[in-house]
Write an enzyme that holds these catalytic residues in place. Structure first.
Site, PDB file in Angstrom:
ATOM      1  N   ILE A 128       0.765  -1.230  -0.226  1.00 18.57           N
ATOM      2  CA  ILE A 128       0.170   0.460  -0.337  1.00 18.57           C
ATOM      3  C   ILE A 128       1.328   1.203  -0.151  1.00 18.57           C
ATOM      4  CG2 ILE A 128      -2.117  -1.312   1.604  1.00 18.57           C
ATOM      5  CD1 ILE A 128      -1.098   1.026   3.967  1.00 18.57           C
ATOM      6  N   ASP A 129       2.455   1.203   0.088  1.00 18.68           N
ATOM      7  CA  ASP A 129       2.979   1.918   0.350  1.00 18.68           C
ATOM      8  C   ASP A 129       3.171   2.720  -0.716  1.00 18.68           C
ATOM      9  OD1 ASP A 129       3.296   1.137   2.980  1.00 18.68           O
ATOM     10  OD2 ASP A 129       4.972   0.560   3.205  1.00 18.68           O
ATOM     11  N   GLU A 224       3.240   9.326   7.781  1.00 17.41           N
ATOM     12  CA  GLU A 224       3.518   8.533   9.171  1.00 17.41           C
ATOM     13  C   GLU A 224       5.313   8.871   9.379  1.00 17.41           C
ATOM     14  OE1 GLU A 224       2.866   4.236   9.458  1.00 17.41           O
ATOM     15  OE2 GLU A 224       3.638   3.684   8.004  1.00 17.41           O
TER      16      GLU A 224
HETATM   17  O1  F6P Z   1       4.576  -1.384   4.299  1.00 16.32           O
HETATM   18  C1  F6P Z   1       3.074  -1.336   4.847  1.00 16.32           C
HETATM   19  C2  F6P Z   1       2.848  -0.897   6.137  1.00 16.32           C
HETATM   20  O2  F6P Z   1       1.107  -0.328   6.350  1.00 16.32           O
HETATM   21  C3  F6P Z   1       3.815   0.665   6.433  1.00 16.32           C
HETATM   22  O3  F6P Z   1       2.651   1.784   5.181  1.00 16.32           O
HETATM   23  C4  F6P Z   1       2.967   0.726   7.912  1.00 16.32           C
HETATM   24  O4  F6P Z   1       5.108   1.472   8.268  1.00 16.32           O
HETATM   25  C5  F6P Z   1       3.570  -0.922   8.025  1.00 16.32           C
HETATM   26  O5  F6P Z   1       3.231  -1.226   6.762  1.00 16.32           O
HETATM   27  C6  F6P Z   1       3.243  -1.550   9.341  1.00 16.32           C
HETATM   28  O6  F6P Z   1       4.228  -2.641   9.640  1.00 16.32           O
HETATM   29  P1  F6P Z   1       2.988  -3.753  10.399  1.00 16.32           P
HETATM   30  O7  F6P Z   1       1.637  -4.081  10.046  1.00 16.32           O
HETATM   31  O8  F6P Z   1       4.004  -4.514  10.928  1.00 16.32           O
HETATM   32  O9  F6P Z   1       2.680  -2.888  11.812  1.00 16.32           O
END
Ligand code: F6P
Length: 325
Positions: A128-129, A224
């Site tokens: 999604i990034d 974020e």
């Molecule tokens: O890489 C996708 C993502 O949703 C990022 O946007 C976010 O920083 C990260 O994964 C969060 O990771 P996790 O689900 O391991 O907390």
């Protein structure tokens, strides 16, 4: 050598459309006369031998579902050659000689390492990034963006009712794509992305400007990964609420953005990329990532993609400022 037994796995953060991609790998693989194994829980499951053959019926009724029915995981230990060798041994024991890796940057880095160890691997761009070079759009971005927008539209309604400003934090890790696009499509007054250093004072100016222009609400979309994320900005303004004009609230969207059912764009992208991945394997072409480039499905060598910064369109950031008047 053309593989006859392949495996598919999903790795890293789940993304809406991963199920559509798994389904397309399985069914196009079967159509080619191959056996297709589904690996549970990403590279972790691969190392533990959690894989089983999937039939066409077993991937029925998943196209429209978010998440990944195979499960996913993050496995930092996969950087260790000994751990990867364990995974390779599991594939070899089952006679699997081809692998499709559906995932983002970290997952494709694992794919590149396996490819260098001699396995026929093709990556499918999914995160999604939207931070993966080799694909203008990755699987899941469009759905995540729509979810963020729906939330922003709702926040604007309540913000208007109370003459408030909202700081809305979206995901994206170190990439500002989601924030920038959600900011433009959501009519934000200010957008904060990791790619451009922004001081809290700049945000204060945007909010004060909106207040002075008589706006009933103000929205700041914050990535974020920005140095000043939404919570830090709110802390910064805590002492000087009156100065901004608006009363300030913070909403962090977090994983809500990841869990949605895939929209049409992501289902179609996932299906096309996954079908292209098995075509690559059938042609004996591997060590590549399939993605969308200039509107077409293209394969790019994994070593030209992994860890390569993708960047965002800074011109759009300027446009956002003009539109926020
Ligand atoms: O890489 C996708 C993502 O949703 C990022 O946007 C976010 O920083 C990260 O994964 C969060 O990771 P996790 O689900 O391991 O907390």
């Amino acid at each position: 050598m053309v593989p006859r037994k392949i495996a598919v796995l999903t790795s890293g953060g789940d993304a809406p459309g991963m199920n559509a991609a798994i389904r397309a790998v399985v069914r196009t693989g079967i159509d080619k006369g191959w056996e297709v194994f589904g690996v549970r829980n990403g590279y972790a499951g691969m190392c533990d031998g959690q894989m089983e053959p999937l039939g066409a019926r077993e991937v029925g009724n998943i196209l429209q579902r978010g998440g990944t029915f195979l499960g996913s995981a993050r496995l930092p230990e996969f950087k260790d050659p000994a751990v990867r060798a364990r995974g390779m041994a599991q594939l070899e024991a089952k006679g699997i000689d081809g692998l499709v890796v559906i995932g983002g940057n970290g997952s494709q880095s694992g794919a590149l390492a396996l490819s260098r160890m001699g396995l026929a691997v093709v990556g499918v761009a999914s995160t999604i990034d939207n931070d993966l070079a080799g694909s203008e759009m990755t699987i899941g971005v469009d759905t995540a963006l729509n979810i963020a927008l729906e939330a922003i539209d709702r926040l604007r309604v309540t913000a208007s009712s109370h003459k408030r400003a909202f700081l809305v934090e979206v995901m994206g890790r170190n990439c500002g794509y989601l924030a920038l696009m959600a900011g433009i499509a959501g009519g934000a007054d200010s957008v904060v992305v990791p790619e451009v250093e922004v001081a809290p004072e700049d945000i204060a100016r945007d909010l004060q400007g909106a207040w002075e222009r008589g706006k009933a609400h103000a929205l700041v979309v914050v990535a974020e990964g920005a140095r000043h994320n939404a919570v830090r900005l709110a802390q910064h303004f805590e002492q000087e609420k009156g100065r901004l004009g608006f009363d300030l609230r913070v909403t962090t969207l977090g994983h809500v953005q990841r869990g949605g059912a895939p929209g049409a764009f992501d289902r179609l992208l996932a299906t096309r990329l996954a079908a292209a991945a098995t075509d690559q394997l059938a042609r004996g072409e591997h060590g590549r990532l399939v993605g969308l480039m200039r509107g077409e499905i293209r394969a790019t060598p994994l070593d030209e993609v992994v860890g390569v910064p993708k960047g965002i369109d800074l011109g759009l950031l300027q446009l956002q400022k003009v539109l926020a008047q």
